[in-house]
Write an enzyme that holds these catalytic residues in place. Structure first.
Site, PDB file in Angstrom:
ATOM      1  N   GLY A 281      13.051 -19.499   2.488  1.00 32.28           N
ATOM      2  CA  GLY A 281      12.443 -19.855   3.619  1.00 32.28           C
ATOM      3  C   GLY A 281      12.652 -21.146   3.907  1.00 32.28           C
ATOM      4  N   GLY A 509       8.868 -15.386  -1.651  1.00 27.42           N
ATOM      5  CA  GLY A 509       9.392 -15.332  -3.070  1.00 27.42           C
ATOM      6  C   GLY A 509       8.513 -16.265  -3.945  1.00 27.42           C
ATOM      7  N   ALA A 554      -5.537 -20.386   2.264  1.00 26.95           N
ATOM      8  CA  ALA A 554      -5.279 -19.809   3.758  1.00 26.95           C
ATOM      9  C   ALA A 554      -6.505 -18.653   3.430  1.00 26.95           C
ATOM     10  CB  ALA A 554      -4.779 -19.889   4.640  1.00 26.95           C
ATOM     11  N   LEU A 670      -2.833 -19.503 -10.777  1.00 24.28           N
ATOM     12  CA  LEU A 670      -3.650 -18.548 -10.803  1.00 24.28           C
ATOM     13  C   LEU A 670      -2.822 -17.301 -11.870  1.00 24.28           C
ATOM     14  CD1 LEU A 670      -4.303 -18.309  -7.042  1.00 24.28           C
ATOM     15  CD2 LEU A 670      -6.086 -19.160  -9.072  1.00 24.28           C
ATOM     16  N   ASN A 671      -1.884 -17.407 -11.273  1.00 23.63           N
ATOM     17  CA  ASN A 671      -0.479 -16.986 -12.141  1.00 23.63           C
ATOM     18  C   ASN A 671       0.383 -18.205 -12.692  1.00 23.63           C
ATOM     19  OD1 ASN A 671       1.845 -15.552 -13.211  1.00 23.63           O
ATOM     20  ND2 ASN A 671       1.423 -14.002 -11.251  1.00 23.63           N
ATOM     21  N   THR A 674       4.504 -16.550 -11.625  1.00 21.17           N
ATOM     22  CA  THR A 674       5.151 -17.442 -10.333  1.00 21.17           C
ATOM     23  C   THR A 674       4.600 -18.533 -10.150  1.00 21.17           C
ATOM     24  OG1 THR A 674       2.936 -16.027  -9.714  1.00 21.17           O
ATOM     25  CG2 THR A 674       4.601 -14.737  -9.579  1.00 21.17           C
ATOM     26  N   GLN A 678       7.573 -21.427  -8.593  1.00 21.18           N
ATOM     27  CA  GLN A 678       7.715 -21.954  -8.137  1.00 21.18           C
ATOM     28  C   GLN A 678       7.895 -23.739  -8.471  1.00 21.18           C
ATOM     29  OE1 GLN A 678       7.927 -20.886  -5.358  1.00 21.18           O
ATOM     30  NE2 GLN A 678       5.866 -21.361  -3.852  1.00 21.18           N
ATOM     31  N   GLU A 744       5.481 -26.368  -2.983  1.00 21.08           N
ATOM     32  CA  GLU A 744       6.290 -27.149  -2.926  1.00 21.08           C
ATOM     33  C   GLU A 744       6.281 -28.471  -3.408  1.00 21.08           C
ATOM     34  OE1 GLU A 744       6.879 -27.594   2.299  1.00 21.08           O
ATOM     35  OE2 GLU A 744       4.635 -26.444   1.941  1.00 21.08           O
TER      36      GLU A 744
END
Ligand code: FES
Ligand code: FES
Lengths: 778, 168
Positions: A281, A509, A554, A670-671, A674, A678, A744
């Site tokens: 996205g 993703g 959130a 947290l992971n 992944t 990112q 980001e």
């Protein structure tokens, strides 16, 4: 901007100022995050483990179903025709040949399109999802070069593509604003972003700059960019009576449902948007004309419609990042203490787009300096609405600011990392509030050690191997911590000890579904395989944008709220016969498939037993988190120290990134698996930003001339070196799980780290992105 | 006219304009093969035709008469993943997963090319019977498969994990 919009923004501004003051001075404990989330201290759970993606097998098998892969009975295929002028009107449109072509079911133009309300523009209202608010095929007016002027539906895609090529349009062109310099000449205005003007002043920056012992003062430029998610925008749409069902590729399911309801005069609950998988996205997958046109055509034809944009179509009708021209002027004393910081410039936007590229935002919280002027001037061009693209503002703003810091460091003869450390603020320089968590000096220290920063020779052009000049550069990455209002979550606990958690969020993703499974499992004290996460559907609770890197926070806060409600109910159901009898919600924790006293683990009852004794098959708890006042009470950001080693060919000027390291301070990770992906993904897009990416806009006619992946160069495998990722893992005490979003930040700072490395390698300071061979060629 | 897709014989469509990609996705409903550009620039549509990697968007279905096509759906059998599929999961060789089927099919085709000694721009020894496995060789040879999520490191890790020994 209309008078009405201006008045509303002013009113919003006044309210915000009053609220802001109250929130700033309130005690910490009144704030969301004032009491640390118990999961921050938890040690032995799933959080922090490198769990592989739970949707991994589906994706590796090609079995994950994307928007253009839903099949509906009687479905027809859409094709679009795009205007070839930037402004004017359609004088004549001949559809006869298209209508007569084999397989054609419908030709839709402004002459027969149903009457539609304009899309609600993003940020104009809570659930607005539109990239702009221009009318969609309602009249003969043309607003940009590439605007859809006709749509064909046919039984097959081949037939639709052929028929659309038969449509003939005659235009009456009018003078359009397509040249940046002419648009600037017509006047600019101060931009605004999220209801606040893009202008800040503290002290007197001009005077301090004039008085400074050391100065740098340069102009930096960044071009237009396009997101280029690998999955082109697509939707499969059907009307069931007055209910509209959209299988979309979107990062805003609830926003899209509400916005489509406004456009088609429907009840919000009569629009159902699904988006189980999104093929990338990066800010681009929101509501644009294609979903609206396809829904209108589906209504006119009475057939389900598949619309899948061509790659060119994505460039024509989906906005990208706008260009910028930024001045950064820095003044310091001889020890490198900043005395003046000016970051100002110009960016064009379309008359109806939702934002100007807000490149000063990262500078607001960057350095301790008493005199600062930040300003974004905006001019308007007749072009496709520009929009949010990964780290809007920060991605290009940090390029300018962090290049300038490197230039100042060289003038002063101070190591660039040391220069930044000497200007480390102890509170937010613009807002004056404390930071919630800021360990950037530590990120630099550990990153520099790992990268071997001490091997760098500060003198440019001093390291050469054969044809290759080698240099190192660094820069600061930063991105705000956001938690937007509107989130919600629902936990359903079953008497078989399983839990389902629902929220209308998105998996593009980022690893959302995996990470939220881990978090929910830890909160409830369940194994991973006892937790099911459902998302990507507008009928699920909450309005949760996959934007601003905010989903983790959130959703985390929403699940926490739902969990608190669930625990209260469970304790009630447990009653007096339970080992939990008499305990209050804050005295228990979820553990081993049930609840236990936080200090006396023998006082325990499992969920199945509580529910069974109460004769309940399941228990449902909804959670709505508090408003995100913490964002005004603390200055909340993620940080990174970016390190680049580059090789520049002395003969051809070809730059190759040979090593890259990102050392991040983004709260608790947290992971690791992944999150690292990112970070890397952001950095790789940053490599593109630095070296190859540019959307070329023809200033003569407002047309994008490289609308393809052959002509817009994103990094390919050979452009991507091993990217090392590390993090401080220091939790932010004021966020759910102690975590920050990580989506980001990777693209921020990367451009400057590369430009600074190029300078160190070659002695050439390129201030004009992308840094292509011609700019380095000697 | 027929072709074989993942072991099944299927007849070739009448409309000669239908690309192999659209034939797979829209006629056979094998939507694992992805469309990222439809013009040969992204690799998302890569499938194996008689064992060679091919961009299915640039191939017409009618060109595939008597050919043997393998798509991503044909790599796993009875729910057991191909080792490369498993390695992609293990090494996080994707994020959104949209480029993934193309990357996996392409890597399988690439391995065969290296075994056959087909050189790339980076190959030092052009006469070698088998091209030596090297991460940069992989990067060069996989550069036709774009990934906007930036899973490149994980993809090369996964390929190395599964293919390093097989290649040599
Ligand atoms: S879809 Fe075939 S190469 Fe992009
Ligand atoms: S995983 Fe998203 S494009 Fe490669």
């Amino acid at each position: 901007m209309s008078m009405f919009e201006k008045a509303r923004e002013t009113a919003q501004g006044v309210m915000q100022t009053v609220m802001k003051k109250a929130v700033e001075v309130a005690p910490d404990s009144w704030m969301p995050g004032g009491v640390p989330d118990p999961l921050i201290a938890a040690k032995h759970g799933h959080i922090g483990r490198p769990v592989s993606r739970i949707d991994g097998p589906l994706k590796a098998k090609g079995a994950a179903r994307f928007a253009a892969e839903f099949r509906l009975d009687g479905m027809v295929y859409a094709a679009l025709s795009y205007s070839t002028i930037a402004k004017g009107r359609i004088a004549d449109i001949n559809i006869a040949a298209a209508q007569a072509a084999p397989g054609v079911v419908l030709v839709m133009t402004h002459c027969n399109a149903p009457r539609l309300n304009p899309p609600p523009k993003f940020l104009s209202q809570n659930k607005a999802a539109g990239g702009d608010d221009l009318p969609v095929m309602q009249d003969e007016r043309i607003h940009w070069n590439g605007q859809p002027v006709a749509l064909v539906l046919a039984e097959t895609q081949e037939e639709a593509d052929h028929a659309i090529s038969l449509i003939e349009v005659a235009y009456a062109a009018e003078p359009a604003a397509t040249s940046l310099s002419e648009a600037i000449g017509k006047g600019t205005e101060t931009g605004s972003f999220m209801g606040e003007p893009l202008h800040n002043e503290i002290g007197n920056a001009d005077k301090a700059f004039a008085d400074a012992a050391f100065t740098v003062d340069s102009v930096y430029r960044s071009p237009r960019h396009n997101h280029n998610a690998m999955e082109p925008h697509a939707a499969t749409i059907v009307w069931e009576g007055d209910r509209l069902i959209i299988h979309d590729a979107t990062q805003a399911v609830a926003h899209t449902a509400w916005s489509m309801a406004q456009i088609f005069d429907l009840d919000e609950t009569d629009v159902h948007v699904t988006s189980p998988y999104v093929g990338g996205g990066f800010g681009g997958k929101t509501l644009w004309q294609h979903q609206i046109l396809a829904a209108a055509a589906a209504r006119l034809s009475g057939r389900p419609v598949r619309i899948a944009l061509s790659r060119e179509g994505v460039y024509r009708i989906i906005g990208g990042r706008s260009e910028t021209e930024q001045r950064v002027a820095l003044g310091s004393d001889r020890y490198g203490k900043l005395t003046a910081l000016i970051h100002s410039g110009i960016t064009p936007k379309s008359p109806n787009s939702a934002l100007p590229e807000p490149f000063i935002v990262p500078t607001r919280s960057a350095y301790a300096v008493d005199n600062m002027t930040l300003d974004v001037q905006v001019c308007t061009l007749d072009m496709m609405a520009n929009t949010f693209m990964r780290a809007p503002g920060e991605a290009v703003g940090t390029f300018a600011l962090e290049s300038a810091m490197d230039e100042l460091a060289e003038k002063l003869g101070i190591d660039p990392i040391e220069l930044r450390a000497r200007n480390e603020p102890d509170k937010d320089p613009v807002g004056g509030v404390p930071f919630s968590s800021r360990n950037i000096v530590e990120a630099y220290r550990s990153g520099a050690e790992r990268f071997g920063w001490d091997m760098r020779n500060a003198a440019p052009g001093s390291r050469r191997e054969g044809e290759w000049l080698i240099g190192m550069g660094c820069a600061t990455a930063t991105y705000p911590y956001y938690r937007m209002p509107g989130a919600a979550a629902r936990i359903t606990l079953s008497d078989n000890g399983r839990a389902t958690v629902d929220f209308a969020a998105h998996e593009m993703g980022m690893g959302t579904s995996t990470v939220q499974t881990q978090v929910t499992a830890d909160r409830l004290g369940l194994p991973l395989d006892k937790v099911t996460v459902r998302y990507g559907d507008s009928t699920l609770p909450g309005v949760i944008l996959a934007g601003g890197s905010q989903q983790t926070a959130a959703i985390g806060m929403a699940v926490m709220s739902a969990y608190n409600g669930l625990v209260g109910e469970l304790l009630k159901l447990a009653g007096n016969d339970s080992p939990l009898a008499g305990l209050k919600p804050d005295e228990v924790v979820g553990i081993n498939g049930g609840l236990a006293h936080r200090n006396k683990p023998e006082r325990f009852e499992n969920y199945a037993s509580i529910l069974t004794r109460a004769n309940r098959h399941e228990l449902v708890a909804d959670g709505t988190p508090p408003m995100p006042f913490e964002l005004q009470h603390w200055s909340m950001h993620s940080y990174g120290a970016m390190f680049c080693e580059i090789r520049v060919n002395a003969i051809t000027g070809e730059p190759r990134v040979s090593r890259f390291l990102g050392s991040f301070d983004c709260g608790k990770i947290l992971n690791p698996k992944t999150a690292a992906s990112q970070f890397r993904g952001g950095i790789i897009m940053g490599i593109g930003l630095a070296l190859t990416e540019e959307t070329q806009f023809d200033e003569r006619n407002g047309r994008i001339v490289n609308p393809s992946l052959a002509d817009y160069h994103i990094p390919v495998h050979l452009d991507v070196p091993e990217i090392e990722i590390m993090w401080t893992d220091i939790p932010d005490p004021h966020t759910p799980m102690g975590a920050h979003g990580v989506g980001e930040i990777g693209i921020t700072g990367t451009g400057a780290a590369i430009a600074n490395a190029v300078y160190n390698a070659t002695g050439k300071r390129v201030r004009d992105l992308p840094i292509t061979l011609d700019k380095l060629f000697r | 006219m027929t072709m074989t897709v993942n072991g099944n014989t299927v007849s070739i469509p009448n409309d000669p304009r239908v690309s192999l990609l659209d034939f797979l996705r829209e006629h056979l409903h094998l939507s694992g093969t992805k469309k990222g550009c439809n013009q040969g620039a992204c690799g998302a549509c890569t499938v194996l035709v008689d064992g060679q990697r091919v961009l299915s968007c640039l191939t017409l279905a009618v060109q595939c008469s008597e050919r043997d096509i393998t798509t991503i759906e044909g790599l796993s059998s009875d729910g057991v993943l191909h080792p490369l599929q498993q390695a992609f999961i293990e090494h996080d060789g994707f994020q959104c997963g949209y480029c993934t089927p193309g990357q996996i099919c392409s890597a399988i085709g690439m391995l065969e090319e290296m075994r056959r000694g087909v050189p790339s721009q980076l190959t030092g020894d052009l006469c070698a019977e088998v091209v030596a496995f090297d991460r940069d060789e992989v990067r060069e040879r996989m550069s036709g498969n774009l990934c906007r999520c930036g899973a490149h490191n994980g993809i090369v890790d996964a390929i190395e994990d599964v293919f390093r020994e097989a290649a040599e």
